[in-house]
Design an enzyme around this catalytic site. Structure first.
Site, PDB file in Angstrom:
ATOM      1  N   TYR A 185      -2.787  -1.314   9.850  1.00 24.10           N
ATOM      2  CA  TYR A 185      -2.816  -1.834   8.488  1.00 24.10           C
ATOM      3  C   TYR A 185      -1.483  -1.591   7.781  1.00 24.10           C
ATOM      4  O   TYR A 185      -0.892  -2.510   7.193  1.00 24.10           O
ATOM      5  CB  TYR A 185      -3.961  -1.172   7.726  1.00 24.10           C
ATOM      6  CG  TYR A 185      -4.033  -1.505   6.255  1.00 24.10           C
ATOM      7  CD1 TYR A 185      -4.668  -2.672   5.821  1.00 24.10           C
ATOM      8  CD2 TYR A 185      -3.492  -0.652   5.296  1.00 24.10           C
ATOM      9  CE1 TYR A 185      -4.752  -2.972   4.474  1.00 24.10           C
ATOM     10  CE2 TYR A 185      -3.568  -0.953   3.949  1.00 24.10           C
ATOM     11  CZ  TYR A 185      -4.195  -2.112   3.544  1.00 24.10           C
ATOM     12  OH  TYR A 185      -4.267  -2.405   2.209  1.00 24.10           O
ATOM     13  N   SER A 239       0.840  -1.199   0.000  1.00 26.94           N
ATOM     14  CA  SER A 239       0.000   0.000   0.000  1.00 26.94           C
ATOM     15  C   SER A 239       0.870   1.242   0.000  1.00 26.94           C
ATOM     16  O   SER A 239       1.977   1.245   0.551  1.00 26.94           O
ATOM     17  CB  SER A 239      -0.891  -0.006   1.257  1.00 26.94           C
ATOM     18  OG  SER A 239      -1.543   1.231   1.413  1.00 26.94           O
TER      19      SER A 239
END
Length: 259
Positions: free
Chosen positions: A164, A151
């Protein structure tokens, strides 16, 4: 007279986790357009997985959907057996490309994130990826390729994303170690780190919230939020022989977000 045997290139096969929706779906279909067969996994929505299978068949590519909870390591041995069965249907004993795409979103402040939330993220985004890759190694062809999905949040810091992003950071480290350890088998391992993409991820936040979409566009050099078609073809290209010398890299695909 000697018979003329025309050499044929064996069909390439990919295994894409989380291939029934979002970026995984786009990756499977992008590979299908390039003549690559796929085994995709889905967690619970068989109907969506079947739609991907049907769409791939329209361009002449064979896709097989298998159920898998990537956060449940105890099921992996049985899953590997299912993969072997799927490969037999595809006329092969091994596959070429592994795309570790399946994931869940999470938004919570560091100070209020619970142990249960953190464990859930760990099981899906790191532990599951680690052991699924380990158990599938015997089925990956030498000279194959592995892509980890990370990400843009490992480079940028947004409040509420600490848990995350930390798991994705661990995946980026794992990528480099796998590239080193699997080098003798000529298996290249890379990370693709998408920026903000308009999918149903995070409840469709980027896709469906006009203000969030505009905010992202305003900080992106190319002037818009990403869409799945920005990512799937890139992954398909990275898996191809054209990028055979790319290894151990983190490649951000964000249109120049916050540069």
């Amino acid at each position: 007279m000697t018979a003329d045997h025309t050499a044929t290139t064996p069909q390439k096969i990919a295994l894409v986790t989380g291939g029934s929706r979002g970026l995984g779906r786009n990756t499977v279909l992008s590979l299908a357009e390039r003549g690559v067969a796929s085994i995709l996994t889905y967690r619970s929505n068989r109907a969506e997985a079947d739609k991907v299978v049907a769409e791939a068949e329209k361009v002449g590519a064979k896709v097989i959907a298998l159920q898998l909870d990537t956060g449940n390591v105890a099921t992996f041995d049985a899953f590997v057996q299912s993969v072997s069965g799927a490969l037999e249907q595809l006329g092969s004993e091994r596959f070429d490309y592994l795309v570790n795409n399946a994931g869940t979103s999470h938004h919570n402040a560091f100070e209020t994130t619970t142990e249960e939330e953190l464990d859930g993220l760990y099981n899906v985004h790191f532990k599951g990826v680690f052991f699924l890759t380990q158990k599938l190694l015997a089925l990956i062809n030498d000279g194959g390729r592995i892509v980890m999905i990370s990400s843009g949040l490992t480079r940028l810091s947004f409040p509420g994303s600490a848990s995350y992003a930390s798991m994705k950071g661990a995946i980026e480290v794992l990528t480099r170690y796998l590239a080193k350890e699997l080098g003798p088998r000529r298996i290249a391992v890379n990370t693709v780190a998408p920026g903000a993409i308009a999918t149903d991820f995070s409840g469709g936040m980027v896709r469906d919230n006009a203000q969030v979409n505009k905010n992202i566009a305003d900080v992106t050099a190319l002037g818009r939020a990403g869409v799945p078609d920005d990512i799937g073809p890139m992954i398909a290209s990275l898996l191809s022989g054209d990028n055979r010398w790319v290894n151990a890299q983190r490649i951000e695909v964000s249109g120049g977000m916050m540069i």
